[in-house]
Motif scaffolding. Structure first.
Motif, mmCIF file in Angstrom:
data_model
loop_
_atom_site.group_PDB
_atom_site.id
_atom_site.type_symbol
_atom_site.label_atom_id
_atom_site.label_comp_id
_atom_site.label_asym_id
_atom_site.label_seq_id
_atom_site.Cartn_x
_atom_site.Cartn_y
_atom_site.Cartn_z
ATOM 1 N N PRO A 550 10.535 77.786 13.214
ATOM 2 C CA PRO A 550 10.251 78.868 12.353
ATOM 3 C C PRO A 550 8.462 78.807 12.076
ATOM 4 O O PRO A 550 8.301 79.888 12.185
ATOM 5 C CB PRO A 550 10.917 78.395 11.002
ATOM 6 C CG PRO A 550 12.131 77.780 11.482
ATOM 7 C CD PRO A 550 11.735 76.969 12.542
ATOM 8 N N THR A 551 8.266 77.764 11.728
ATOM 9 C CA THR A 551 6.579 77.744 11.745
ATOM 10 C C THR A 551 5.745 78.166 12.835
ATOM 11 O O THR A 551 4.835 79.012 12.526
ATOM 12 C CB THR A 551 6.279 76.229 11.182
ATOM 13 O OG1 THR A 551 6.916 75.759 9.991
ATOM 14 C CG2 THR A 551 4.753 76.308 11.103
ATOM 15 N N VAL A 567 2.194 82.953 1.990
ATOM 16 C CA VAL A 567 3.418 82.215 2.327
ATOM 17 C C VAL A 567 4.151 81.921 1.139
ATOM 18 O O VAL A 567 3.809 81.911 0.099
ATOM 19 C CB VAL A 567 2.977 80.987 3.111
ATOM 20 C CG1 VAL A 567 2.280 81.263 4.261
ATOM 21 C CG2 VAL A 567 2.006 80.342 2.230
ATOM 22 N N THR A 568 5.433 81.647 1.454
ATOM 23 C CA THR A 568 6.449 81.317 0.184
ATOM 24 C C THR A 568 6.598 79.884 0.177
ATOM 25 O O THR A 568 6.560 79.128 1.194
ATOM 26 C CB THR A 568 7.610 81.811 0.618
ATOM 27 O OG1 THR A 568 8.299 81.332 1.603
ATOM 28 C CG2 THR A 568 7.788 83.543 0.704
ATOM 29 N N PRO A 569 7.260 79.548 -0.818
ATOM 30 C CA PRO A 569 7.483 77.902 -1.005
ATOM 31 C C PRO A 569 8.490 77.363 0.064
ATOM 32 O O PRO A 569 8.355 76.329 0.423
ATOM 33 C CB PRO A 569 8.035 77.943 -2.338
ATOM 34 C CG PRO A 569 7.395 78.910 -3.353
ATOM 35 C CD PRO A 569 7.327 80.052 -2.268
ATOM 36 N N ALA A 570 9.331 78.358 0.374
ATOM 37 C CA ALA A 570 10.358 78.084 1.287
ATOM 38 C C ALA A 570 9.627 77.903 2.773
ATOM 39 O O ALA A 570 10.045 76.946 3.541
ATOM 40 C CB ALA A 570 11.346 78.866 1.657
ATOM 41 N N ALA A 577 8.804 70.306 7.035
ATOM 42 C CA ALA A 577 9.981 69.878 7.862
ATOM 43 C C ALA A 577 9.795 69.907 9.478
ATOM 44 O O ALA A 577 9.860 69.118 10.156
ATOM 45 C CB ALA A 577 10.991 70.627 7.673
ATOM 46 N N ASP A 578 9.044 71.043 9.715
ATOM 47 C CA ASP A 578 8.770 71.481 11.299
ATOM 48 C C ASP A 578 7.659 70.061 11.625
ATOM 49 O O ASP A 578 7.722 69.683 12.848
ATOM 50 C CB ASP A 578 8.241 72.855 11.467
ATOM 51 C CG ASP A 578 9.442 73.805 11.433
ATOM 52 O OD1 ASP A 578 10.373 73.431 11.711
ATOM 53 O OD2 ASP A 578 8.869 74.861 11.528
#
Length: 625
Positions: A550-551, A567-570, A577-578
């Motif tokens: 995703p990133t 950008v969002t916190p998610a 995580a990536d």
């Protein structure tokens, strides 16, 4: 490619019932104790190859090698001008991938790592090098060049040596074992190495042009059939096959198919001779097979069952098929060709495996008809035609359009291994067969000339020259290569990325990862890349590359101006995580037209970055440890 006994010497005594009146000596078995004297007066006996003079290296061999070298340098000249700054040929991504393979091979030699699987690309899942183009043997042999001068120089050197080595290997086998005329052998070697098939694949496929062992393997198969020692000759053949396995599995498969078709053709045109030779041939092949099985057991397991193995090839077989009319047209990189001459007749610029032109097709057909009584020629003709038809794919074509009428490959497309074949490459077998046929025809012409029948010989020589000149190669094109930051090439990355850990280039593009990893000789891992992989963990069907994280998708959209910098916190959580998934130590942003936007996004994802050499760098170890 194998053919029956092609020794054009004085006929040996025939065994009753072994030949027909039209067969020449080339289709007869030699007497086991025939003796011949070479130029130095030495006698050679036994092994079924002693009925002709044994030729030693001469100045003519040196001249042939020099001509092949000059022509190979002509083909690759634009790549030699600046290997580090230019890409040779019309397929830059393929070259980038193969440079990375050479870089990884040198890395594997230096660190004694697994040459068949690596996580240095597509971190952390890795790449199965056996289901891609491993080139382990060329990579290992060129390791000193790669380590000293870099992968781009090693790549151009390999492309050049492939053409030279293939041409001279064919010349050597033809001149020593098949024909008497060195000129005929020279033409045969020239065609086999510089026909459109090999020149077009010089645009980015060194594994397809590395055919220097092909004629030697074919010759050793014939030697087994003719006589000699089953165990010894079988071991020699097995060693050659094993070596070719680590050069190009695909070429080895095509060679094996060519040998099988030659055997079947020989059974069809001369069954008694073929059956009489079968026991010795099968015995030797058994010995060779046992050796190959031992040597290749692990890499074969890796290819078919190892991590990241794949089945089949992306797209249907007809995507990479030739058109029937391609055999009478001219390739892009030939004297009679042009940028548009092959348009619509082949899949792309690397798969122009046919493209002989009308003149050569006419000469080849005439030669086959003239020598039709020779078993060898009938076998070569059958093999050439069958493989040309297989290269058409699953349906016939009309002009450049494909019909719905089934073609021969439709019978094979679902068989194991055949389902992963690039169909156009069956034309390689046709090319080998035509090259040997030309050598045989010119050798027979030379005999007529020596016998005083010079006018027909001159006419034939002019016809062959007129057929070959239009398809001779022109220099391959070249283009500038994407710049790799000094941060990578100067080795500054070592202060920020631990060996084996991942450096993430931004944007996370497949070829950017490949070029950076290659420049660093695969000392750090990179995400994504350019390779064949399974569709998913549950679906081994082959596909190109992998689905980006995703990133990686987010950064690509920013780089393309398709989204803003907020950008969002998610997304922040996903980015970290990536980084953990990639096992990344650092994220690097080189010069980019949207550098300010990318910096803003990366600062939001990973905290403030800092400039190091010519990149902006983000230390992501706190998120990935």
């Amino acid at each position: 490619m194998t053919v029956p006994d092609t020794r054009p010497t004085e006929p040996a005594a025939a065994t009753p019932g072994d030949s027909s009146p039209g067969d020449t000596a080339v289709s007869r078995a030699p007497e086991p104790a025939e003796t011949a004297t070479d130029d130095g007066g030495r006698n050679e006996t036994g092994d079924g190859a002693g009925d002709r003079p044994v030729r030693r290296w001469s100045r003519w061999d040196a001249v042939v090698a020099a001509i092949y070298l000059a022509w190979a340098l002509l083909v690759t000249a634009r790549g030699w001008r600046n290997p580090d700054g230019r890409l040779l040929g019309s397929r830059p991504d393929d070259q980038g991938f193969n440079e990375w393979m050479l870089a990884y091979a040198a890395h594997a030699v230096r660190h004694l790592e697994n040459p068949f699987f690596t996580t240095a690309q597509n971190a952390p899942d890795g790449v199965n090098l056996m289901t891609n183009v491993g080139m382990q043997l060329p990579g290992i042999l060129l390791s000193p060049v790669t380590l000293l001068f870099g992968a781009p120089t090693a790549y151009v050197l390999l492309m050049t040596l492939n053409l030279v080595g293939t041409g001279y290997a064919w010349y050597h086998v033809l001149s020593r074992h098949v024909v008497q005329s060195r000129a005929a052998a020279f033409v045969g070697g020239l065609f086999c190495a510089f026909a459109p098939a090999l020149v077009s694949h010089s645009n980015g496929h060194p594994h397809m042009t590395a055919q220097w062992l092909v004629p030697l393997i074919g010759w050793r198969v014939l030697a087994l059939a003719w006589g000699g020692r089953v165990v010894r000759d079988g071991l020699v053949l097995g060693a050659l096959i094993a070596a070719q396995f680590f050069i190009s599995v695909e070429i080895l498969f095509l060679l094996a198919l060519g040998c099988l078709l030659a055997v079947l053709a020989h059974l069809a045109v001369a069954p008694r001779v073929a059956l009489r030779r079968a026991p010795r041939l099968l015995g030797g092949l058994g010995v060779a097979g046992a050796l190959v099985a031992v040597v290749t057991a692990y890499p074969l397991w890796m290819q078919f069952f190892g991590p990241q193995h794949r089945m089949g090839h992306p797209g249907g077989p007809d995507v990479y098929a030739l058109k029937l009319g391609s055999y009478v047209r001219y390739a892009t990189e030939s004297i009679a060709g042009s940028p548009t001459s092959a348009g619509g007749w082949g899949p792309n610029t690397t798969e122009q495996v046919s493209f002989y032109g009308w003149s050569l097709v006419v000469v080849a057909v005439a030669a086959a008809w003239w020598l039709r009584k020779e078993v060898t020629v009938r076998v070569l003709t059958l093999v050439a035609v069958v493989c040309a038809l297989l290269s058409m794919g699953t349906t016939w074509t009309w002009g450049t359009e494909r019909t719905t009428i089934p073609a021969p490959f439709a019978l094979l497309q679902h068989l194991p291994v055949f389902d992963a074949v690039v169909v156009a490459r069956f034309g390689f077998i046709t090319t080998m067969a035509v090259g040997v046929l030309l050598a045989l025809a010119l050798d027979r012409v030379a005999r007529h000339a020596r016998a005083g029948d010079r006018l027909p010989a001159r006419i034939a020589a002019v016809a062959v020259a007129a057929a070959l000149v239009p398809i001779l190669p022109t220099p391959l094109p070249a283009q500038g290569r994407p710049a790799v930051p000094d941060f990578v090439t100067a080795g500054t990355w070592r202060d920020h990325v631990a060996p084996g850990r991942t450096l993430v280039p931004v944007p996370v593009a497949n070829m950017t990862s490949v070029y950076w990893g290659s420049a660093a000789l695969a000392e750090f891992a990179v995400p994504q890349g350019y390779f064949l992989a399974p569709t998913s963990k549950d679906d081994p069907t082959g596909r190109w590359g992998v689905e980006p994280q995703p990133t990686a998708k987010l950064l690509t959209l920013v780089a393309e101006g398709k989204r803003g910098t907020a950008v969002t916190p998610a997304e922040v959580a996903q980015a970290r995580a990536d980084a953990r998934y990639w096992r990344a130590d650092a994220v690097a942003l080189p010069k980019h037209r949207r550098q300010d936007d990318l910096r803003a996004v990366l600062d939001a994802l990973y905290g403030p970055g800092r400039q190091v050499d010519d990149v902006w760098l983000w230390d992501v170890r706190p998120f990935s440890s």
